[in-house]
Design a protein around this motif. Structure first.
Motif, PDB file in Angstrom:
ATOM      1  N   VAL A  54      19.284 -54.340 -26.484  1.00  0.00           N
ATOM      2  CA  VAL A  54      20.169 -53.192 -26.266  1.00  0.00           C
ATOM      3  C   VAL A  54      21.412 -53.436 -27.108  1.00  0.00           C
ATOM      4  CG1 VAL A  54      21.398 -51.800 -24.581  1.00  0.00           C
ATOM      5  CG2 VAL A  54      19.275 -52.949 -23.924  1.00  0.00           C
ATOM      6  N   SER A  55      21.586 -52.603 -28.143  1.00  0.00           N
ATOM      7  CA  SER A  55      22.653 -52.857 -29.118  1.00  0.00           C
ATOM      8  C   SER A  55      23.268 -51.537 -29.571  1.00  0.00           C
ATOM      9  CB  SER A  55      22.117 -53.617 -30.330  1.00  0.00           C
ATOM     10  OG  SER A  55      21.432 -54.791 -29.938  1.00  0.00           O
ATOM     11  N   LEU A  56      24.483 -51.646 -30.126  1.00  0.00           N
ATOM     12  CA  LEU A  56      25.150 -50.477 -30.690  1.00  0.00           C
ATOM     13  C   LEU A  56      24.473 -50.121 -32.008  1.00  0.00           C
ATOM     14  CD1 LEU A  56      27.465 -48.428 -30.588  1.00  0.00           C
ATOM     15  CD2 LEU A  56      28.917 -50.128 -31.721  1.00  0.00           C
ATOM     16  N   LEU A  57      23.856 -48.961 -32.052  1.00  0.00           N
ATOM     17  CA  LEU A  57      23.065 -48.565 -33.215  1.00  0.00           C
ATOM     18  C   LEU A  57      23.871 -47.750 -34.219  1.00  0.00           C
ATOM     19  CD1 LEU A  57      20.254 -48.402 -34.618  1.00  0.00           C
ATOM     20  CD2 LEU A  57      19.829 -46.327 -33.273  1.00  0.00           C
ATOM     21  N   ASP A  58      24.657 -46.771 -33.709  1.00  0.00           N
ATOM     22  CA  ASP A  58      25.331 -45.858 -34.637  1.00  0.00           C
ATOM     23  C   ASP A  58      26.483 -45.186 -33.909  1.00  0.00           C
ATOM     24  OD1 ASP A  58      25.906 -44.492 -36.912  1.00  0.00           O
ATOM     25  OD2 ASP A  58      24.142 -43.169 -36.867  1.00  0.00           O
ATOM     26  N   MET A  59      27.288 -44.468 -34.664  1.00  0.00           N
ATOM     27  CA  MET A  59      28.390 -43.679 -34.111  1.00  0.00           C
ATOM     28  C   MET A  59      28.404 -42.331 -34.823  1.00  0.00           C
ATOM     29  SD  MET A  59      31.296 -46.677 -33.992  1.00  0.00           S
ATOM     30  CE  MET A  59      30.702 -47.350 -35.537  1.00  0.00           C
ATOM     31  N   ASN A  60      28.619 -41.275 -34.046  1.00  0.00           N
ATOM     32  CA  ASN A  60      28.669 -39.935 -34.611  1.00  0.00           C
ATOM     33  C   ASN A  60      29.716 -39.107 -33.873  1.00  0.00           C
ATOM     34  OD1 ASN A  60      27.401 -39.115 -32.173  1.00  0.00           O
ATOM     35  ND2 ASN A  60      25.381 -39.529 -33.085  1.00  0.00           N
ATOM     36  N   LEU A  61      29.764 -37.805 -34.141  1.00  0.00           N
ATOM     37  CA  LEU A  61      30.769 -36.949 -33.524  1.00  0.00           C
ATOM     38  C   LEU A  61      30.600 -36.841 -32.016  1.00  0.00           C
ATOM     39  CD1 LEU A  61      30.949 -34.026 -36.129  1.00  0.00           C
ATOM     40  CD2 LEU A  61      32.568 -35.919 -35.813  1.00  0.00           C
ATOM     41  N   ASN A  62      29.398 -37.082 -31.508  1.00  0.00           N
ATOM     42  CA  ASN A  62      29.171 -37.016 -30.070  1.00  0.00           C
ATOM     43  C   ASN A  62      29.618 -38.275 -29.349  1.00  0.00           C
ATOM     44  OD1 ASN A  62      27.987 -34.526 -30.436  1.00  0.00           O
ATOM     45  ND2 ASN A  62      25.920 -35.365 -30.625  1.00  0.00           N
ATOM     46  N   GLY A  63      29.688 -39.397 -30.073  1.00  0.00           N
ATOM     47  CA  GLY A  63      30.033 -40.667 -29.461  1.00  0.00           C
ATOM     48  C   GLY A  63      29.198 -41.778 -30.072  1.00  0.00           C
ATOM     49  N   CYS A  64      28.991 -42.819 -29.300  1.00  0.00           N
ATOM     50  CA  CYS A  64      28.199 -43.967 -29.766  1.00  0.00           C
ATOM     51  C   CYS A  64      26.729 -43.778 -29.399  1.00  0.00           C
ATOM     52  CB  CYS A  64      28.732 -45.252 -29.135  1.00  0.00           C
ATOM     53  SG  CYS A  64      30.413 -45.680 -29.649  1.00  0.00           S
TER      54      CYS A  64
END
Length: 270
Positions: free
Chosen positions: A213-223
């Motif tokens: 379980v890891s931080l994959l990406d970030m966009n305008l909606n959030g992480c």
């Protein structure tokens, strides 16, 4: 008419013909017995070497047909019949059949190679020739695959052998790929800890290889959080759907807001 000469000729010819017929019958019986022994020895040797039974049977049949043709040609030659024309006829027929059945022969050759190399076996979950499903039968000309929606599909072995093959059952564990979209303002580190604990509690998730379980990406909606548990191939879909439920349940228990697109509009006066 000299009846004595005719009688002598007939008796001599009939006697020679009878001898040849009896000899031919003896050759046929003994030859068939020897062919059976030779084919049996070939199949027994392949069986001891753990060659696939389907391949063993078909190769035994091919050897039996070739030896029987040789036996018939030998008997015809014993009678004084020229077998060159028969050999030429068989060769021509072989060429014609090969040209007409080139696709079938290609599937046959590919099936024989797959039976020897064993890239997959019956019961494996595979992706071959553009078809994904469970292998039900591996034949010499086509492979029978049952797709996840329970449709029996036949794929030519030539297409399988000439394309990319994926065997999902070859390794003991398979990774489930899911993602969790967080809303703006949700702490991704806290979400990772919560999701990791929730996914680890799912039945049949591998303890040998803990979930990723890891931080994959970030966009305008959030992480965006990657949620990747490992499980046996037989438990893949159960873990897949339970992972989706665990993500939703964790979000509800933590009180995370629904992710919505956010944007900043700035008006500049001219």
């Amino acid at each position: 008419m000299d009846f004595s000469s005719l009688h002598q000729f007939l008796s001599t010819t009939v006697a020679e013909l009878a001898i040849k017929v009896l000899a031919s019958l003896a050759f046929w019986i003994i030859g068939r017995w020897l062919i059976g022994r030779v084919v049996g020895m070939i199949q027994a040797t392949m069986g001891r070497n753990h060659v696939d039974p389907t391949l063993t049977k078909y190769l035994g049949n091919i050897a039996a047909v070739a030896l029987n043709i040789a036996l018939v040609l030998g008997i015809l030659g014993y009678f004084g019949i020229q077998t060159t024309s028969f050999a030429a006829l068989l060769a021509g027929a072989g060429v014609a059949i090969g040209a007409a059945w080139s696709g079938m022969l290609g599937n046959f050759a590919a099936g024989a190679f797959m039976l020897v190399l064993r890239p997959f076996k019956v019961g494996d979950f595979v992706s071959v020739g553009g078809v994904v499903g469970t292998v039900r039968e591996l034949g010499l000309f086509a492979t029978t695959i049952v797709t996840p929606d329970n449709v029996m599909t036949l794929v030519g072995n030539g297409k399988i052998f000439g394309d990319t093959m994926q065997n999902f059952s070859a390794l003991p564990l398979r990774r489930v790929e899911r993602t969790a979209q967080l809303a703006v303002g949700v702490d991704p580190l806290d979400a990772i800890a919560r999701l990791k604990a929730a996914v680890a509690a799912i039945p049949n998730v591998s303890a040998e290889m803990p979930p990723e379980v890891s931080l994959l990406d970030m966009n305008l909606n959030g992480c965006v959080i990657a949620v990747r548990p490992y499980c046996a191939n037989a438990d893949y879909w159960q873990v897949y759907f339970d992972t989706n439920e665990a993500i939703v349940r964790t979000a509800q228990q933590a009180g995370w807001p629904a992710p919505t697109p956010s944007q900043i509009t700035r008006i500049v006066n001219a």
